[in-house]
Design a protein around this motif. Structure first.
Motif, mmCIF file in Angstrom:
data_model
loop_
_atom_site.group_PDB
_atom_site.id
_atom_site.type_symbol
_atom_site.label_atom_id
_atom_site.label_comp_id
_atom_site.label_asym_id
_atom_site.label_seq_id
_atom_site.Cartn_x
_atom_site.Cartn_y
_atom_site.Cartn_z
ATOM 1 N N ILE A 191 0.851 -1.194 0.000
ATOM 2 C CA ILE A 191 0.000 0.000 0.000
ATOM 3 C C ILE A 191 0.882 1.236 0.000
ATOM 4 C CG2 ILE A 191 -1.707 1.255 1.355
ATOM 5 C CD1 ILE A 191 -2.407 -1.735 2.344
ATOM 6 N N ASP A 192 0.439 2.259 -0.779
ATOM 7 C CA ASP A 192 1.290 3.423 -0.981
ATOM 8 C C ASP A 192 1.527 4.227 0.291
ATOM 9 O OD1 ASP A 192 1.639 2.859 -3.573
ATOM 10 O OD2 ASP A 192 0.069 4.220 -4.327
ATOM 11 N N ARG A 193 0.483 4.381 1.105
ATOM 12 C CA ARG A 193 0.658 5.318 2.216
ATOM 13 C C ARG A 193 -0.148 4.883 3.442
ATOM 14 N NH1 ARG A 193 -2.677 10.109 2.020
ATOM 15 N NH2 ARG A 193 -4.635 9.007 1.953
ATOM 16 N N VAL A 194 0.299 5.349 4.583
ATOM 17 C CA VAL A 194 -0.364 5.022 5.843
ATOM 18 C C VAL A 194 -0.789 6.325 6.524
ATOM 19 C CG1 VAL A 194 -0.195 3.750 7.994
ATOM 20 C CG2 VAL A 194 1.260 3.117 6.067
ATOM 21 N N PRO A 195 -2.016 6.755 6.329
ATOM 22 C CA PRO A 195 -2.469 7.963 7.028
ATOM 23 C C PRO A 195 -2.832 7.616 8.470
ATOM 24 C CG PRO A 195 -4.195 7.158 5.570
ATOM 25 C CD PRO A 195 -3.037 6.221 5.431
ATOM 26 N N VAL A 196 -2.592 8.550 9.361
ATOM 27 C CA VAL A 196 -2.913 8.310 10.771
ATOM 28 C C VAL A 196 -3.572 9.564 11.353
ATOM 29 C CG1 VAL A 196 -1.893 8.002 13.065
ATOM 30 C CG2 VAL A 196 -1.121 6.584 11.177
ATOM 31 N N ASP A 197 -4.646 9.349 12.117
ATOM 32 C CA ASP A 197 -5.270 10.438 12.872
ATOM 33 C C ASP A 197 -5.126 10.112 14.351
ATOM 34 O OD1 ASP A 197 -6.018 11.674 10.598
ATOM 35 O OD2 ASP A 197 -8.155 11.160 10.713
#
Lengths: 485, 368
Positions: A191-197
């Motif tokens: 997977i290209d990216r790991v967004p985190v909130d």
């Protein structure tokens, strides 16, 4: 020296000391003037290149509309490069482009300041299912990190007593650091990216994190990261990577920016060759031969420079639509609209894009300056017209051909009006300027300027390189009397 | 070289590709536009002859009149401002110093990139919280310091010139050596005053001037001078991108003006302004003609910026004649009005031609 009539004691001036005094005085003024001119030139340079450079730097930011605009860009901080590379490696084993692959294990820290008297609560970590970008990005099915990510080991790793300024008041409290790891559970695609909130309790003030936050939401309660495993390349050139990742063709899935760049190169290169060949032939005939109707041809040529493109594009559009007298069958289509060949063969303004009247004019002017002697010699040797042109005249004409090639390339690469008329759909048939305009429509409305700016900067690079290498042709181009484009 | 019939035929062959395309894509298309302008035609039916009806109808359409007004205002203001500024800049830069080539190349940067690239960057800068409003905000905040600095520099300069003159040196009011001193001392004094709190940055809210989505026009009156704010935004951008090109044309011309002319005038006591008016302007008159012509043609036919600004601004605020033509050819949901579009295009061509001729007569008469 008329001013120096007397010296301080009222004695007549003109002695040697006085003369050297005034010479030195004048020299000082010359040096000062040079200094001021350099200063003014520097100010102009900042004025003219400043906006472009500022845009280039801002295109690296996650939000180029950040206010106040600042040149302290997190993406240009080497400390963050090292961190991004390390995180990228831990996410997918790739230092450069990062990502999230099976076996990925990303460690991350976040520090908050909690004033005395506020109860300490563990923040909530979440990997959101968020689609990157607007509009053109939405057509493609993508994998979400949320489906594979697991959050482990969320714990307080460090507490430190200290003071911190909160809303203009310095308060006592403690700095608390939480650590956690995000791992890739099981097997699956990369997977290209790991967004985190990260959602914190009220009055937990965000101080810092392994990578700086992309943005703060809900009055600072949500700290949002677009990608916590970017790798150095994707961290610094995030918007440039998005340019190729997100905006894709609906039908082929190919990156639109790539298609537009290829189209622009195709049109520009073909136009350079057709103009070199046909404009030099026409210029040669106009400069060397006397024939009936030559004056009329020349008059029409000059006149064509004065008639606005808005007059000629109407009929030329209709000609292309109707297939240009059946010529379109050669390209296997009934209409030449939405075709790159349509852009090249026809044109708006002075005639066809493949033989520009302006370029014919440049070649004619040049051929008139070169001597006929060599041609006469070739004539005596029995060379025919075509041989004299191709073997004798063209090699001499190299400087003019160079100017025509470079000016044509630049003009074609930057051309807006005619491609804008001919190339309307689908998206992947457009050239760069027209494509960038549809970026403006899709992303500009969403306030997502990162993609627009990086596209604009990237699309300008070929002509900037051309300019740096062949500067003198451009400056001469100005004195040929051509306006830009 | 004698031109036998055979050679003449060869010449025509050399010319034929160019002539063919010129005939089809210029002569024929101009003729067709002329013909369409007298017809009612929507691209799908047969054209119907209507005489001058399209031309009359043009002047009854408010959108056309607005386009005409915008075009004239845009063209005149931009041409005057950019030609004047380009000449002033060229005069300042007309020095024999090292590194001029580098600076020239730098200035040329904005004009080599495409109109789309520059317009997109400017659109970004014109956002409500963009670079331009930010610089405006900072300028307002630092106004006390800027004014203090300018006043200090002027006072120091006046003092220095008076002293120099009393000592018997022929110092002028803008004497370069003294100016350098004044700027240095002025900077030090201002910095001191700032540090010790005599002057301070004002605490003002950020400027939120709307450049794009607005129907505001400046000034409020008179009617014929009311320029829509988004059009002003395009004017600033256009001046920014064109000045360097025009400046280089002026600079090339200025370098041919003999230095001795300026030196002689200086000895006769002519000031910088007098030398500019009496030597610089007359000696670059032929270039002025070229520069003004190019500038007029370019601005009268301005299209790209309007199209790229697109729905980011109200159409009436920025529409030009060139865009009006496009707008009638491709009016979205309605049927194309090719007749009206052609009439507007022909009008634009004649309008451009006559303005160029008028300015030519004007500059010519000044020469004699």
């Amino acid at each position: 020296m008329l001013f120096l009539k007397t010296d301080e004691n009222g004695n007549p001036a003109g002695t040697t000391t006085e003369d050297s005094n005034i010479t030195f005085w004048r020299a000082k003024r010359r040096w000062a003037r040079v200094g001021i001119v350099y200063l003014v030139m520097l100010v102009f340079a900042v004025l003219f290149v400043g906006p472009l450079l500022f845009a280039a730097f801002s295109s690296l930011k996650i939000n180029p509309l950040e206010y106040p605009p600042s040149l302290r860009i997190a993406e240009l901080n080497p400390v963050n490069w090292v961190t991004a590379a390390r995180l990228g490696n831990s996410g997918s084993g790739n230092y450069w482009s990062g990502g999230f692959a099976p076996g990925g294990d990303i460690p991350f820290d976040i520090q908050y300041f909690i004033p005395d008297g506020v109860e300490q609560q563990t923040p909530e970590i979440q990997v959101p299912r968020r689609r990157p970008g607007a509009g053109l990005g939405a057509v493609r099915a993508i994998e979400f990190a949320a489906d594979h990510a697991e959050i482990h080991d969320l714990r307080v790793s460090d507490t430190e007593i200290g003071r911190h300024e909160v809303e203009d008041v310095e308060r006592a409290g403690r700095f608390v650091t939480w650590s956690f790891r995000i791992t890739y559970a099981g097997d699956g695609p990369k997977i290209d990216r790991v967004p985190v909130d990260i959602l914190a309790a009220p009055q937990h003030y965000y101080i810092s994190s392994t990578l700086p936050a992309s943005r703060l939401e809900r009055r600072g309660r949500v700290v949002s990261f677009v990608d916590i495993a970017p790798g150095i390349g994707r961290y610094v050139f995030r918007n440039y990577a998005r340019l190729f990742d997100e905006a894709r063709s609906v039908t082929t899935g190919q990156p639109l920016f790539f298609a537009w760049t290829r189209n622009s190169f195709f049109v520009s290169v073909v136009r350079v060759f057709t103009n070199l060949l046909f404009a030099s032939m026409a210029g040669y005939a106009l400069a060397r031969y006397h024939f009936r109707g030559k004056f009329l041809v020349f008059l029409v040529l000059l006149f064509s420079q004065m008639v606005p493109a808005q007059v000629t594009f109407i009929s030329n559009y209709l000609l292309l639509r109707d297939g240009l007298f059946g010529l379109s069958n050669l390209f296997g289509r009934t209409s030449l609209l939405n075709s790159l060949w349509g852009v090249i063969i026809a044109g708006a303004g002075s005639g066809a894009a493949m033989i520009e009247a302006g370029k014919v004019f440049i070649m004619k002017q040049f051929f008139e300056t070169i001597s006929r002697d060599v041609e006469e010699a070739a004539l005596i040797d029995g060379a025919n017209q075509w041989q004299r042109y191709s073997r004798v005249v063209l090699p001499i004409a190299r400087p003019a051909l160079g100017a025509v090639a470079i000016l044509t390339f630049q003009g074609a690469w930057n051309e807006f009006f005619w491609p804008f008329i001919v190339l309307t759909s689908p998206e992947e048939v457009k050239t760069l300027p027209i494509g960038l305009m549809s970026f403006r429509q899709t992303y500009g409305a969403a306030g997502d300027w990162g993609l627009i700016l990086s596209g604009a900067i990237l699309s300008a690079i070929p002509v900037i390189i051309l300019f740096v290498v062949f500067q003198k042709y451009f400056i001469h181009g100005v004195s040929f009397g051509g306006s830009k484009g | 070289m004698k031109n036998s019939l055979r050679e003449q035929l060869g010449a025509w062959l050399f010319l034929s590709p160019f002539l063919l395309t010129l005939a089809v894509f210029f002569v024929y298309s101009t003729g067709r536009a002329f013909y369409f302008s007298f017809t009612d035609y929507n691209m799908f039916s047969e054209p119907q002859w209507v005489g001058f009806a399209n031309y009359i109808s043009l002047f009854q359409q408010s959108l056309f009149l607005r386009a005409l007004q915008n075009t004239v205002l845009f063209s005149l203001i931009v041409t005057v401002v950019q030609c004047f500024l380009a000449l002033v800049m060229a005069t300042v830069l007309n020095q024999k110093i090292r590194g001029l080539g580098f600076f020239r190349a730098t200035y040329y940067m904005p004009s080599i990139a495409s109109s789309v690239v520059i317009t997109l960057i400017f659109l970004w800068m014109y956002q409500r919280r963009g670079l331009i409003n930010y610089l405006w905000t900072e300028g307002r905040r630092h106004a006390p310091i800027i004014v203090f600095f300018l006043v200090t520099v002027s006072i120091i300069q006046i003092l220095q010139v008076v002293i120099e003159r009393r000592r018997g040196f022929p110092a002028r009011w803008v004497d370069p050596a003294l100016t350098v001193m004044s700027i240095l001392i002025g900077t030090a004094v201002t910095a001191g005053a700032w540090v010790f709190g005599f002057i301070a940055v004002r605490d003002l809210p950020p400027v939120d001037f709307t450049w794009l989505q607005t129907r505001m026009r400046i000034p409020e009156s008179p009617e014929f001078l009311r320029v829509p704010v988004p059009l002003i935004a395009i004017m600033i951008q256009n001046i920014f991108t064109t000045i360097p090109t025009l400046m280089i044309m002026y600079l090339t011309a200025l370098q041919d003006v003999p230095k001795s002319l300026y030196e002689a005038a200086e000895i006769d006591g002519a000031g910088a302004t007098q030398r500019f008016l009496n030597i610089t302007i007359p000696s670059v008159r032929p270039v002025t003609f070229l520069v003004v012509t190019l500038s007029l043609i370019g601005t009268l036919q301005m299209f790209d910026q309007v199209a790229i600004f697109g729905d980011a601004v109200p159409l009436e605020s920025v529409i030009t004649l060139a865009y009006f033509v496009y707008n009638r050819m491709f009016p979205g949901a309605q049927l194309p009005q090719v007749g009206i579009a052609s009439a507007a295009a022909i009008f634009l061509a004649l309008f451009t031609l006559s303005l160029v001729l008028i300015q030519r007569l004007f500059i010519k008469s000044e020469v004699s």
